[in-house]
Design a protein around this motif. Structure first.
Motif, PDB file in Angstrom:
ATOM      1  N   ALA A 192       0.856  -1.182   0.000  1.00 47.03           N
ATOM      2  CA  ALA A 192       0.000   0.000   0.000  1.00 47.03           C
ATOM      3  C   ALA A 192       0.895   1.235   0.000  1.00 47.03           C
ATOM      4  N   THR A 193       1.075   1.835  -1.164  1.00 44.49           N
ATOM      5  CA  THR A 193       2.069   2.904  -1.291  1.00 44.49           C
ATOM      6  C   THR A 193       1.481   4.265  -1.670  1.00 44.49           C
ATOM      7  N   THR A 194       0.170   4.345  -1.889  1.00 41.70           N
ATOM      8  CA  THR A 194      -0.468   5.643  -2.140  1.00 41.70           C
ATOM      9  C   THR A 194      -1.698   5.750  -1.246  1.00 41.70           C
ATOM     10  N   THR A 195      -2.255   6.935  -1.172  1.00 44.22           N
ATOM     11  CA  THR A 195      -3.542   7.077  -0.499  1.00 44.22           C
ATOM     12  C   THR A 195      -4.626   6.372  -1.311  1.00 44.22           C
ATOM     13  N   GLY A 196      -5.754   6.136  -0.673  1.00 39.99           N
ATOM     14  CA  GLY A 196      -6.862   5.490  -1.360  1.00 39.99           C
ATOM     15  C   GLY A 196      -7.218   4.160  -0.733  1.00 39.99           C
ATOM     16  N   THR A 197      -8.281   3.575  -1.234  1.00 35.59           N
ATOM     17  CA  THR A 197      -8.772   2.296  -0.729  1.00 35.59           C
ATOM     18  C   THR A 197      -8.058   1.160  -1.446  1.00 35.59           C
ATOM     19  N   CYS A 198      -8.330  -0.068  -1.008  1.00 27.77           N
ATOM     20  CA  CYS A 198      -7.649  -1.238  -1.572  1.00 27.77           C
ATOM     21  C   CYS A 198      -7.797  -1.271  -3.090  1.00 27.77           C
ATOM     22  N   ALA A 199      -6.736  -1.708  -3.746  1.00 25.48           N
ATOM     23  CA  ALA A 199      -6.626  -1.599  -5.203  1.00 25.48           C
ATOM     24  C   ALA A 199      -7.385  -2.679  -5.958  1.00 25.48           C
ATOM     25  N   VAL A 200      -8.152  -3.486  -5.260  1.00 21.73           N
ATOM     26  CA  VAL A 200      -8.892  -4.583  -5.872  1.00 21.73           C
ATOM     27  C   VAL A 200     -10.388  -4.381  -5.651  1.00 21.73           C
ATOM     28  N   MET A 201     -11.199  -5.316  -6.134  1.00 22.18           N
ATOM     29  CA  MET A 201     -12.640  -5.204  -5.959  1.00 22.18           C
ATOM     30  C   MET A 201     -13.032  -5.733  -4.581  1.00 22.18           C
ATOM     31  N   GLY A 202     -12.473  -5.090  -3.546  1.00 20.21           N
ATOM     32  CA  GLY A 202     -12.842  -5.396  -2.178  1.00 20.21           C
ATOM     33  C   GLY A 202     -14.095  -4.629  -1.790  1.00 20.21           C
ATOM     34  N   THR A 203     -14.326  -4.531  -0.488  1.00 22.05           N
ATOM     35  CA  THR A 203     -15.553  -3.891  -0.023  1.00 22.05           C
ATOM     36  C   THR A 203     -15.613  -2.418  -0.405  1.00 22.05           C
ATOM     37  N   ALA A 204     -14.509  -1.695  -0.251  1.00 24.68           N
ATOM     38  CA  ALA A 204     -14.528  -0.262  -0.549  1.00 24.68           C
ATOM     39  C   ALA A 204     -14.888  -0.004  -2.007  1.00 24.68           C
ATOM     40  N   SER A 205     -14.227  -0.689  -2.921  1.00 26.42           N
ATOM     41  CA  SER A 205     -14.512  -0.478  -4.346  1.00 26.42           C
ATOM     42  C   SER A 205     -15.896  -0.987  -4.715  1.00 26.42           C
TER      43      SER A 205
END
Length: 572
Positions: A192-205
């Motif tokens: 995790a190297t930038t701000t934002g939510t998880c980079a995959v189709m997890g709950t946030a996305s």
């Protein structure tokens, strides 16, 4: 001073018995913040900012909020920012879900109590968007959901990395002895190297895509990466949209309808999205008296294909989804299945939106309905004597060779029991057994954590076992994968059948028949039930929010909302 319009600072006045005095007093205190008399006549757009130093997903919110304010000003409104509770997924104990309802209450009450004509809701991390949508639905003030956006991927050697599916993948390799301590430490700093939510189709996305599909977020904004300039433009446009709704109000109750909720379920299924989204969407819809039946979920799942090739189900990441066409491309593929007369915060009908030029669509990431990745939806509800009110399986992330199986139960009575015994070399367990975790549901001491992703026992993972059937009343991260049955209702802590399972019992799973059965006769179950006693601290022996939670939280099939937050008259 004018009282011609009940808007702006004249909304929701504190009553001193003299309305004009109330306006006069409020204006005088507002003047201490440097507002001019002319500015104070403008309609107010509140900005619910869930920034927190304990929420890495929201690190960019201080920059983003300035763009929201600019949009509000451009549309003739007065932006006023206010804070709410923030829920940083991995920084909360015992689990973020326990505090989702608290954040929803904070959002609802601050929107209702403070003088604003519309509101922009700034969220992103897993529970923040559902909490804000729940609160907005209850307050029913014109609202626009602004998503924080996903983080960008990183690299480890030649591999792309994105929190958190790759977290679990490499941790599994580490437990199996395939990755060294030095390597896992290096990977830890690259996930995790930038701000934002998880980079995959997890709950946030998943929830971002649901917010856009419901119509509560602006079209095209769900998948924009957190660090992309388009995210700032989306913030500006959200501010403008909220300010415009002051003149032409569109309330959440007009946007979140039975039809838009069904559209959202279709998109969830086609994404192969997070199991958590079922709980959250059920809670959001429930605030408006809309019920999501798991039988209906199965009907939709049987006729809705999986179209999106993203981790944890596929191979790509959220930034790829954004450049591939995003939610709009998915909606166009599902168009024959959708209710096209739903509206968004812009007032535009979904059918009209889908008539517009879709632009480029990357078919490596978003498949066509004619050639889907899977012919059926990513989620399925299971019923049977083990889950009378249902359980959820993410079949798109599971091993289909385990879908029609009977196995011996190996029971862990709590998370503490699991932690103590999972890697015991003497643990009596085989690869074809069924792992069962009890007492991890919403009313349990653990508050329904993302513990359903039970680790493969080290004695098996070291021999190459990658998946087993795992059953619990817990949740799992939307970034996880495996043949995992979750959200068993009723849960063990309230005496559901799950509490009666013993090691050595036989359990049968049939995804085809949508059944999960404990193969123990009714007489024996009745005997066990008579001997069962709850192991919970009673609400009256608790204090504060913990007491409220213990008294009011509903089961998973009801969205784990609080009973008293349901619409008045919706419960007997």
């Amino acid at each position: 001073m004018s009282d011609e319009q009940d808007r702006g600072l004249a909304r929701g006045l504190t009553n001193y018995g003299d309305r004009d005095f109330s306006v006069y007093l409020r204006n005088s205190f507002a003047a201490s913040m440097g507002y001019s008399r002319e500015v104070l006549k403008k309609p107010i757009v509140g900005i619910a900012n869930s920034f927190s130093g304990f929420n890495n997903c929201h690190r960019h919110f201080p920059e983003m909020v300035e763009h929201v304010k600019r949009g509000v000003l451009l549309a003739g409104g007065l932006p006023i920012e206010f804070p709410t509770i923030s829920l940083g997924e991995v920084f909360l104990s015992p689990t973020s879900l326990k505090f989702r309802n608290l954040m929803s209450m904070d959002t609802e009450e601050m929107v209702r109590a403070q003088p604003m004509d519309a509101v922009v809701l700034m969220g992103g991390c897993d529970k923040t968007v559902p909490a804000q949508l729940m609160g907005a639905a209850s307050a029913d003030l014109p609202a626009v959901q602004l998503i924080g956006g996903p983080m960008m991927t990183s690299r480890y050697g030649e591999e792309r990395l994105g929190a958190c599916t790759d977290c679990r993948r490499f941790w599994g390799k580490y437990r199996a002895g395939e990755v060294s301590t030095e390597q896992i430490n290096d990977i830890e700093g690259r996930l995790a190297t930038t701000t934002g939510t998880c980079a995959v189709m997890g709950t946030a996305s998943t929830m971002a895509c649901i917010a856009e599909t419901l119509g509560m977020a602006l079209p095209g904004t769900a998948a924009i990466p957190a660090v992309h300039a388009d995210r700032l433009r989306a913030a500006e446009a959200s501010g403008m949209a909220a300010a415009r709704m002051v003149q032409n109000p569109i309330r959440p109750s007009e946007i979140i309808t039975e039809k838009s909720v069904e559209n959202a379920l279709r998109v969830l299924l086609s994404l192969g999205g997070s199991t958590n989204a079922i709980i959250h969407l059920t809670a959001i819809a429930g605030r408006l008296g809309i019920r999501i039946g798991l039988d209906r979920l199965n009907q939709l799942s049987d006729e809705t294909p999986v179209l999106v090739n993203l981790k944890p189900v596929g191979s790509h990441y959220m930034e790829d989804f954004f450049f591939a066409g995003g939610v709009g491309a998915v909606l166009r593929e599902l168009k024959p299945l959708l209710h096209l007369d739903t509206i968004s915060v812009t007032g535009e009908r979904l059918g009209d939106r889908l008539e517009q030029d879709p632009g480029y669509v990357d078919r490596r990431v978003i498949a066509t309905a004619e050639e889907p990745l899977e012919p059926q939806g990513g989620l399925v509800a299971l019923f049977g004597n083990l889950a009378p009110r249902g359980a959820i399986l993410k079949r798109s992330a599971a091993d289909s060779s385990l879908f029609e199986t009977e196995g011996r139960a190996v029971v862990f009575t709590s998370l503490e029991d699991l932690a103590a015994r999972i890697d015991d070399p003497d643990l009596d367990i085989q690869a074809d057994d069924v792992m069962v975790l009890q007492n991890a549901g919403p009313r349990s001491a653990s508050g329904m954590p993302e513990a359903g992703y039970l680790p493969i026992p080290r004695k098996l993972s070291s021999k190459g076992v990658k998946d087993m059937i795992r059953i619990s009343d817990a949740r799992m991260s939307g970034t996880a994968f495996g043949t995992i049955i979750l959200h068993v209702a009723p849960e063990a802590a309230v005496g559901g059948t799950l509490a009666l399972v013993r090691t050595g019992d036989r359990i049968r799973l049939s995804v085809k028949d949508k059944r999960v059965e404990l193969l123990v006769d009714d007489a024996e179950l009745d005997r066990r039930r008579a001997e069962w006693t709850p192991d919970l601290v009673p609400p009256e022996e608790r204090r504060g929010y913990d007491r409220l939670y213990a008294s009011e939280v509903l089961q998973a099939d009801e969205g784990c909302d609080f009973a008293f937050l349901q619409p008045i008259g919706s419960k007997d």
